[in-house]
Design an enzyme around this catalytic site. Structure first.
Site, PDB file in Angstrom:
ATOM      1  N   SER A  22     -10.943  25.973  70.678  1.00  0.00           N
ATOM      2  CA  SER A  22     -10.389  26.996  71.569  1.00  0.00           C
ATOM      3  C   SER A  22      -9.290  26.479  72.479  1.00  0.00           C
ATOM      4  O   SER A  22      -8.471  27.264  72.956  1.00  0.00           O
ATOM      5  CB  SER A  22     -11.507  27.609  72.425  1.00  0.00           C
ATOM      6  N   GLU A 199     -21.700  32.388  88.578  1.00  0.00           N
ATOM      7  CA  GLU A 199     -22.747  31.502  88.071  1.00  0.00           C
ATOM      8  C   GLU A 199     -22.307  30.055  88.279  1.00  0.00           C
ATOM      9  O   GLU A 199     -21.108  29.763  88.353  1.00  0.00           O
ATOM     10  CB  GLU A 199     -22.996  31.735  86.572  1.00  0.00           C
ATOM     11  N   GLU A 240     -10.929  37.324  79.119  1.00  0.00           N
ATOM     12  CA  GLU A 240     -11.603  36.845  77.910  1.00  0.00           C
ATOM     13  C   GLU A 240     -13.072  37.236  77.894  1.00  0.00           C
ATOM     14  O   GLU A 240     -13.800  36.988  78.851  1.00  0.00           O
ATOM     15  CB  GLU A 240     -11.504  35.321  77.796  1.00  0.00           C
ATOM     16  N   ASP A 245     -18.158  34.055  71.704  1.00  0.00           N
ATOM     17  CA  ASP A 245     -18.086  32.760  71.030  1.00  0.00           C
ATOM     18  C   ASP A 245     -19.391  31.985  71.177  1.00  0.00           C
ATOM     19  O   ASP A 245     -19.911  31.411  70.207  1.00  0.00           O
ATOM     20  CB  ASP A 245     -16.917  31.974  71.625  1.00  0.00           C
ATOM     21  N   HIS A 249     -22.098  30.502  68.381  1.00  0.00           N
ATOM     22  CA  HIS A 249     -22.447  29.092  68.267  1.00  0.00           C
ATOM     23  C   HIS A 249     -23.963  28.891  68.247  1.00  0.00           C
ATOM     24  O   HIS A 249     -24.462  27.952  67.620  1.00  0.00           O
ATOM     25  CB  HIS A 249     -21.852  28.291  69.436  1.00  0.00           C
ATOM     26  N   HIS A 287      -9.997  32.453  67.456  1.00  0.00           N
ATOM     27  CA  HIS A 287     -10.439  31.899  66.168  1.00  0.00           C
ATOM     28  C   HIS A 287     -11.581  32.759  65.666  1.00  0.00           C
ATOM     29  O   HIS A 287     -12.069  33.660  66.369  1.00  0.00           O
ATOM     30  CB  HIS A 287     -10.902  30.447  66.331  1.00  0.00           C
ATOM     31  N   HIS A 363     -16.729  27.055  64.374  1.00  0.00           N
ATOM     32  CA  HIS A 363     -15.653  28.008  64.156  1.00  0.00           C
ATOM     33  C   HIS A 363     -15.330  28.065  62.664  1.00  0.00           C
ATOM     34  O   HIS A 363     -15.749  27.202  61.891  1.00  0.00           O
ATOM     35  CB  HIS A 363     -14.398  27.591  64.915  1.00  0.00           C
TER      36      HIS A 363
END
Length: 442
Positions: A22, A199, A240, A245, A249, A287, A363
């Site tokens: 990324s 957070e 974003e 993502d 993962h 991606h 990815h």
């Protein structure tokens, strides 16, 4: 997002990797150049961990171009604010892992390489809106987190960067917030600078979010646009949906897909607040992932459910399988594939099966789509390199190298200069949504 009329494909590879990370991809679509794996905000001359080369190879992002043109700027993410995509908008490092000073090697510090959090506050005081997670990357090991008493900051240099950010805004209408109650009380009309870190690390997944504790990505997008749009010269905003993502993962499709829905809400919010006669809006991804679905399930089958037993699927181990699967990741069963009969595969914590055992799913290398509308959106067509995205944004907004030679409307007079005809503002929402807004004067 899929109602946007202009569509293209983007090649996402890094200079040195077929499948990208990324940092390199964010450098491409924000900085306009391809980069090496794990390097961020620097050009292709910089290899991983090469601090000296990183100092010489800095790349200016669209956010910086917008600031130089007098625009307001902002970043909204659901990851740490120091994570790869947001950091590519403001930082320059030879290793994306240099998020706080404790991660930067001593020899690199001696050469003058600074961590990402420090660069955010020290080198980019002009950014008007900063919303996301990661507050422990800006606070010291002597500071206790306000929400989690057993969590402390990570900085070993004794610098409280949140306080430094506030100190630098004296005389300005600036606020720092860390919970939704405070966020909701922020009046955009009376706020010029807003930092919200909700957070210590990444923000919560949508399915895990206590709505009383954290704002949604759509709420953060709305607040950001309200603040930034006060600037008559325009704005640039990067947003974003970071945790999409992360869910992939972990091979937990429910977490990833519900965050896609939340991201789409942010896209809808942005579209509602801008005029595409004046704004270029672009939605894309940095991606892809080793994620797919198949198996000839009938229309209407739950995307998180099991594929019905059917003669079309000659399953060699006679076990049921899910609509969505991963090519690699932690869902591999070392003792053989799990029998899914009676398993609730739609539970948010269910981990989809994968073909290859990896601690984290990787990815993938295929092209990603980009959707766009507004001025210059027609430039998104066919197949492009990913760094093309930054050049379309700059060209549409008359920024950077396109400041004098550009067009920013569908129809223009040949007798009026770009500078006379256009001011611009923009917002970029990422898995990605990118919006560039301008006003045309005739």
């Amino acid at each position: 997002m899929d109602t946007l009329p202009y569509v293209a494909l983007m090649k996402t590879y890094n200079i040195d990797r077929q499948t990208a990370d990324s940092a390199g991809t964010a450098t491409a679509f924000l900085g306009g150049v391809k980069a090496n794996y794990y390097t961020l905000g620097v050009d292709g001359t910089v290899e991983l961990d090469d601090c000296a080369a990183g100092l010489a190879g800095k790349v200016k992002s669209v956010l910086h171009n917008a600031h130089e043109a007098g625009k307001s700027t902002g970043i909204v993410v659901t990851s740490r604010i120091t994570h790869a995509t947001p950091a590519a908008a403001f930082a320059h490092v030879a290793n994306r892992a240099w998020e706080h000073d404790g991660k930067v090697p001593t020899e690199a510090q001696a050469l003058g390489c600074h961590d990402i959090a420090r660069q955010l506050v020290e080198d980019n005081p002009f950014i008007n809106v900063i919303l996301g997670g990661g507050r422990r990357y800006l606070t010291t090991t002597n500071q206790t987190d306000p929400e989690y008493p057993n969590t402390i900051g990570l900085r070993t240099d004794g610098r409280d960067l949140v306080q430094e950010w506030l100190d630098g805004k004296q005389g300005s209408a600036a606020q720092y917030v860390w919970r939704k109650e405070e966020f909701d009380q922020v009046n955009p009309a009376e706020t010029d600078y807003l930092m919200g870190l909700f957070e210590p690390g990444h923000m919560q997944y949508t399915l895990n979010n206590d709505t009383a504790g954290e704002p949604t990505i759509a709420e953060m997008t709305r607040k950001a646009i309200q603040i930034l749009s006060k600037n008559p010269k325009g704005f640039f905003l990067l947003v974003e949906g970071s945790r999409i993502d992360h869910g992939h993962h972990e091979s937990q499709a429910a977490l990833a897909l519900h965050d896609v829905v939340a991201f789409d809400d942010a896209v809808a919010m942005a579209k509602e607040m801008i005029d595409t006669d004046e704004s270029l809006i672009t939605v894309t991804a940095d991606h892809s992932h080793m994620f797919g679905f198949g198996g000839y399930a009938p229309r209407g089958t739950s995307i998180l459910g099991l594929v019905p037993e059917d003669d079309e699927n000659d399953v060699l181990d006679n076990k049921r399988f899910t609509n969505v699967l991963y090519g690699n990741g932690p869902g591999f069963g070392l003792g053989g594939r799990q029998n899914l009969t009676g398993v609730n595969t739609e539970d948010k914590n269910y981990r989809q099966q994968s073909a290859v055992p990896l601690a984290y799913e990787s990815h993938a290398g295929e092209d990603v789509a980009v959707f766009a509308d507004g001025p210059m959106a027609h430039l998104f067509h066919g197949v492009h390199q990913q760094n093309y995205v930054a050049h379309v944004m700059k060209y549409a907004a008359c920024l950077g190298e396109y400041q004098e030679k550009c067009q920013t409307s569908r129809v223009q007079s040949c007798t009026t200069s770009a500078a006379q005809k256009h001011t611009w503002s923009g917002v970029c929402v990422v898995v990605m949504l990118l919006i560039l807004k301008y006003i045309t004067y005739f």
